[in-house]
Design a protein around this motif. Structure first.
Motif, PDB file in Angstrom:
ATOM      1  N   VAL A  11       0.866  -1.374  -0.097  1.00 56.66           N
ATOM      2  CA  VAL A  11       0.032   0.065  -0.062  1.00 56.66           C
ATOM      3  C   VAL A  11       0.877   1.289   0.145  1.00 56.66           C
ATOM      4  CG1 VAL A  11      -1.718   1.366   1.303  1.00 56.66           C
ATOM      5  CG2 VAL A  11      -1.940  -1.385   1.134  1.00 56.66           C
ATOM      6  N   ARG A  12       2.052   1.075   0.763  1.00 58.47           N
ATOM      7  CA  ARG A  12       2.845   2.320   0.784  1.00 58.47           C
ATOM      8  C   ARG A  12       3.427   2.772  -0.533  1.00 58.47           C
ATOM      9  NH1 ARG A  12       4.349   4.186   6.072  1.00 58.47           N
ATOM     10  NH2 ARG A  12       3.435   2.987   7.620  1.00 58.47           N
ATOM     11  N   ARG A  13       3.915   1.437  -1.163  1.00 59.87           N
ATOM     12  CA  ARG A  13       4.521   1.576  -2.451  1.00 59.87           C
ATOM     13  C   ARG A  13       3.672   2.225  -3.704  1.00 59.87           C
ATOM     14  NH1 ARG A  13       7.362  -2.830  -4.768  1.00 59.87           N
ATOM     15  NH2 ARG A  13       5.917  -4.313  -3.499  1.00 59.87           N
ATOM     16  N   MET A  14       2.538   1.648  -3.517  1.00 60.46           N
ATOM     17  CA  MET A  14       1.308   2.120  -4.559  1.00 60.46           C
ATOM     18  C   MET A  14       0.952   3.557  -4.366  1.00 60.46           C
ATOM     19  SD  MET A  14      -1.336  -1.082  -4.277  1.00 60.46           S
ATOM     20  CE  MET A  14      -2.572  -0.391  -5.273  1.00 60.46           C
ATOM     21  N   LEU A  15       0.850   4.002  -3.278  1.00 61.06           N
ATOM     22  CA  LEU A  15       0.562   5.631  -2.956  1.00 61.06           C
ATOM     23  C   LEU A  15       1.794   6.377  -3.199  1.00 61.06           C
ATOM     24  CD1 LEU A  15      -1.720   5.006   0.033  1.00 61.06           C
ATOM     25  CD2 LEU A  15      -2.256   6.287  -1.891  1.00 61.06           C
TER      26      LEU A  15
END
Length: 248
Positions: free
Chosen positions: A200-204
């Motif tokens: 999720v962190r990388r996607m955002l």
């Protein structure tokens, strides 16, 4: 004679499954233990796929005989930020083991949450259950409330919903909805169906909105509810049943 032979035949199971049922590790991790040569059956080195009967055969891990099949334990834990999702940490940081002092049996976390992330974490000694939650083919939904830097726009949300190209490939489409915004930050709810590291962190970050705070609030049908940070509770039979039905 024949009924006895039939019964014994069906008591044999694959070694990795036996280790998982004993709560030693998830089935995938158990396969790694076998490949590393740490498991023996009746004095012989085990191989992945080998079968044994835990009631009759001498199965050892690192030379220690494994004989006791422990009762299955299913826990939900509200992991605080600043806690490592591990049973030990070489850097001496707090780990989830610090919160498991009242748990009599050996358990392990189902997947992980980053050190800086918080929220719902499953803990068990049932390797098959862990496998059903973690394996990508099961597509178990995991829902997060995320605070990001900036006012997230429609274009970024659409990218997340379609899938984002990361270094390890395209992500599956995510469910995303806005919760609220302030002058400089946004809160969104994100549901993903994969379990990549820091996904999720990388996607955002990829769509231009770095994460300030991340909290997991649900895994499949299981919701964290009013469980406070640092608290642990046993899953009910109904909660376990619903999770297993989602990932047969």
């Amino acid at each position: 004679m024949y009924p006895i032979a039939y019964s014994l035949f069906f008591m044999e199971q694959r070694i990795q499954k036996i280790l998982a049922q004993m709560g030693i590790a998830s089935r995938r991790k158990a396969e790694e233990l076998i490949i590393d040569g740490r498991v023996t059956v009746n004095g012989k080195r085990a191989i992945v796929g080998m079968k044994a009967d835990p009631e009759r055969d001498h199965i050892k891990l690192d030379g220690k005989l494994l004989t006791r099949v422990e009762p299955k334990i299913y826990l939900m834990f509200n992991k605080p930020a600043g806690v490592v999702t591990s049973l030990s940490d070489p850097e001496g940081r707090p780990t989830i083991k610090d919160f498991l002092k009242g748990v009599k049996y050996r358990v392990f976390p189902v997947g992980r949450l980053d050190y800086d992330s918080e929220g719902l974490l499953l803990i068990t000694n049932d390797g098959d259950f862990a496998y059903s939650i973690l394996h990508p083919s099961k597509k178990m939904p995991k829902t997060y409330v995320v605070k990001v830097k900036g006012i997230i726009g429609d274009d970024a949300i659409m990218k997340l919903r379609r899938g984002v190209k990361l270094k390890d490939g395209m992500t599956a489409p995510a469910k995303v909805r806005r919760i609220r915004a302030s002058e400089s930050n946004s809160w969104i709810e994100v549901t993903i169906y994969e379990g990549r590291k820091r996904q999720v962190r990388r996607m955002l970050e990829e769509v231009g909105y770095p994460v300030i705070k991340l909290r997991r609030i649900a895994i499949g049908s299981l919701k964290m509810g009013d469980l406070k940070p640092g608290e642990i509770k046993h899953l009910t039979n109904e909660e376990i049943k619903k999770l297993k039905e989602l990932a047969p």
